[in-house]
Enzyme design. Structure first.
Site, mmCIF file in Angstrom:
data_model
loop_
_atom_site.group_PDB
_atom_site.id
_atom_site.type_symbol
_atom_site.label_atom_id
_atom_site.label_comp_id
_atom_site.label_asym_id
_atom_site.label_seq_id
_atom_site.Cartn_x
_atom_site.Cartn_y
_atom_site.Cartn_z
ATOM 1 N N LEU A 1 1.488 4.772 1.393
ATOM 2 C CA LEU A 1 1.082 5.343 2.676
ATOM 3 C C LEU A 1 0.954 6.863 2.570
ATOM 4 O O LEU A 1 1.727 7.506 1.853
ATOM 5 C CB LEU A 1 2.116 4.983 3.742
ATOM 6 C CG LEU A 1 2.342 3.473 3.905
ATOM 7 C CD1 LEU A 1 3.596 3.203 4.739
ATOM 8 C CD2 LEU A 1 1.124 2.820 4.541
ATOM 9 N N ARG B 1 0.846 -1.190 0.000
ATOM 10 C CA ARG B 1 0.000 0.000 0.000
ATOM 11 C C ARG B 1 0.887 1.248 0.000
ATOM 12 O O ARG B 1 1.933 1.266 0.654
ATOM 13 C CB ARG B 1 -0.865 0.055 1.277
ATOM 14 C CG ARG B 1 -1.865 -1.062 1.392
ATOM 15 C CD ARG B 1 -3.054 -0.896 0.494
ATOM 16 N NE ARG B 1 -3.727 0.391 0.666
ATOM 17 C CZ ARG B 1 -4.675 0.839 -0.159
ATOM 18 N NH1 ARG B 1 -5.028 0.137 -1.209
ATOM 19 N NH2 ARG B 1 -5.260 2.005 0.064
ATOM 20 N N HIS C 1 12.440 -3.923 0.555
ATOM 21 C CA HIS C 1 12.121 -3.769 -0.865
ATOM 22 C C HIS C 1 13.040 -4.685 -1.669
ATOM 23 O O HIS C 1 14.247 -4.735 -1.403
ATOM 24 C CB HIS C 1 12.300 -2.311 -1.282
ATOM 25 C CG HIS C 1 11.909 -2.069 -2.709
ATOM 26 N ND1 HIS C 1 10.589 -2.035 -3.122
ATOM 27 C CD2 HIS C 1 12.655 -1.901 -3.825
ATOM 28 C CE1 HIS C 1 10.546 -1.838 -4.425
ATOM 29 N NE2 HIS C 1 11.783 -1.755 -4.876
HETATM 30 C C1 GAR Z 1 8.960 -9.484 -0.709
HETATM 31 O O1 GAR Z 1 9.792 -9.836 -1.777
HETATM 32 C C2 GAR Z 1 9.111 -8.005 -0.385
HETATM 33 O O2 GAR Z 1 10.424 -7.539 -0.541
HETATM 34 C C3 GAR Z 1 8.194 -7.384 -1.402
HETATM 35 O O3 GAR Z 1 7.070 -8.225 -1.426
HETATM 36 C C4 GAR Z 1 7.480 -9.558 -1.117
HETATM 37 C C5 GAR Z 1 6.600 -10.065 0.001
HETATM 38 O O4 GAR Z 1 6.811 -11.416 0.246
HETATM 39 N N1 GAR Z 1 7.871 -6.028 -1.035
HETATM 40 C C6 GAR Z 1 7.696 -5.040 -1.898
HETATM 41 O O5 GAR Z 1 7.752 -5.185 -3.108
HETATM 42 C C7 GAR Z 1 7.409 -3.688 -1.279
HETATM 43 N N2 GAR Z 1 7.647 -2.612 -2.202
HETATM 44 P P1 GAR Z 1 6.286 -12.082 1.596
HETATM 45 O O6 GAR Z 1 4.822 -11.699 1.750
HETATM 46 O O7 GAR Z 1 6.448 -13.561 1.348
HETATM 47 O O8 GAR Z 1 7.139 -11.559 2.717
#
Ligand code: GAR
Length: 193
Positions: A97, A95, A113
């Site tokens: 923010l 999301r 990230h």
């Molecule tokens: C992870 O790779 C995280 O770095 C990414 O979503 C995935 C969540 O995996 N986050 C983003 O892209 C944020 N901008 P998970 O639910 O298995 O932890």
């Protein structure tokens, strides 16, 4: 006891890695911290079941029930604050923010990230790294500021981009590293608090 509140939107593998590390490394003793709650903006997030299995309080604040980002963030903050957080951990929380929300948790909110920030903020990071011909990719833990996927870097991990990599194969390699650096960064931050 310092309460950690983790926000998720999906599978919650980073959340699970943090919970595992907190148990394995005895965070209750040092740095005197516990994962107090896991909150999702999606009722169907797989991570909610994982958290419940570990007897961690779970909450859902469904963004679809709110007419504006401000209204959603206001309710989210109310639910977060019930758990008296020392640290708010965004773990695959997809999301954008509002500035007010970011300001409320300034200095005590972190994100992970899946890129080597400041390269590739936003979505589709792995495909963009492959398309750009990057030899290396990775993940970044950073303090959350008003700008998306930006803010002081707490930790990073680097992985090679291999010939024939797809976005999925690269994502899996990066995710393995996320599970190492995110718990480590959180423990270090709580130790320093
Ligand atoms: C992870 O790779 C995280 O770095 C990414 O979503 C995935 C969540 O995996 N986050 C983003 O892209 C944020 N901008 P998970 O639910 O298995 O932890």
């Amino acid at each position: 006891m310092k309460n950690i509140v983790i926000l998720i939107s999906g599978g919650g593998s980073n959340m699970a890695a943090i919970v595992r590390a907190s148990q394995r490394d005895g965070w209750r003793k040092s740095p005197g911290a516990q994962v107090a709650a896991v909150i999702s903006n999606r009722p169907d997030a797989g991570g909610l079941a994982l958290a419940r299995e570990q007897m961690i309080a779970t909450e859902v604040v469904d963004h679809k029930q709110f007419g504006s980002r401000e209204a959603f963030d206001a309710e989210l903050a109310t639910v977060i604050d019930r758990h008296d957080p020392a640290l708010v951990v965004l773990a695959g929380f997809m999301r954008i923010l509002t500035p007010g929300f970011v300001e409320r948790y300034q200095g005590r909110m972190v994100n992970i990230h899946p890129s080597l920030l400041p390269a590739f903020p936003g979505l589709h990071t792995h495909q963009r790294a492959i398309d750009a011909g990057c030899r290396f990719a990775g993940a970044t833990v950073h303090q959350v500021t008003a700008e998306l996927d930006f803010g002081p870097i707490v930790d990073q991990a680097v992985v090679p981009v291999l010939p024939g990599d797809t976005a999925d194969s690269l994502a899996a390699r990066v995710l393995t590293q996320e599970h190492l650096i995110y718990p480590r960064a959180i423990a270090a931050l709580l130790q320093g608090q």
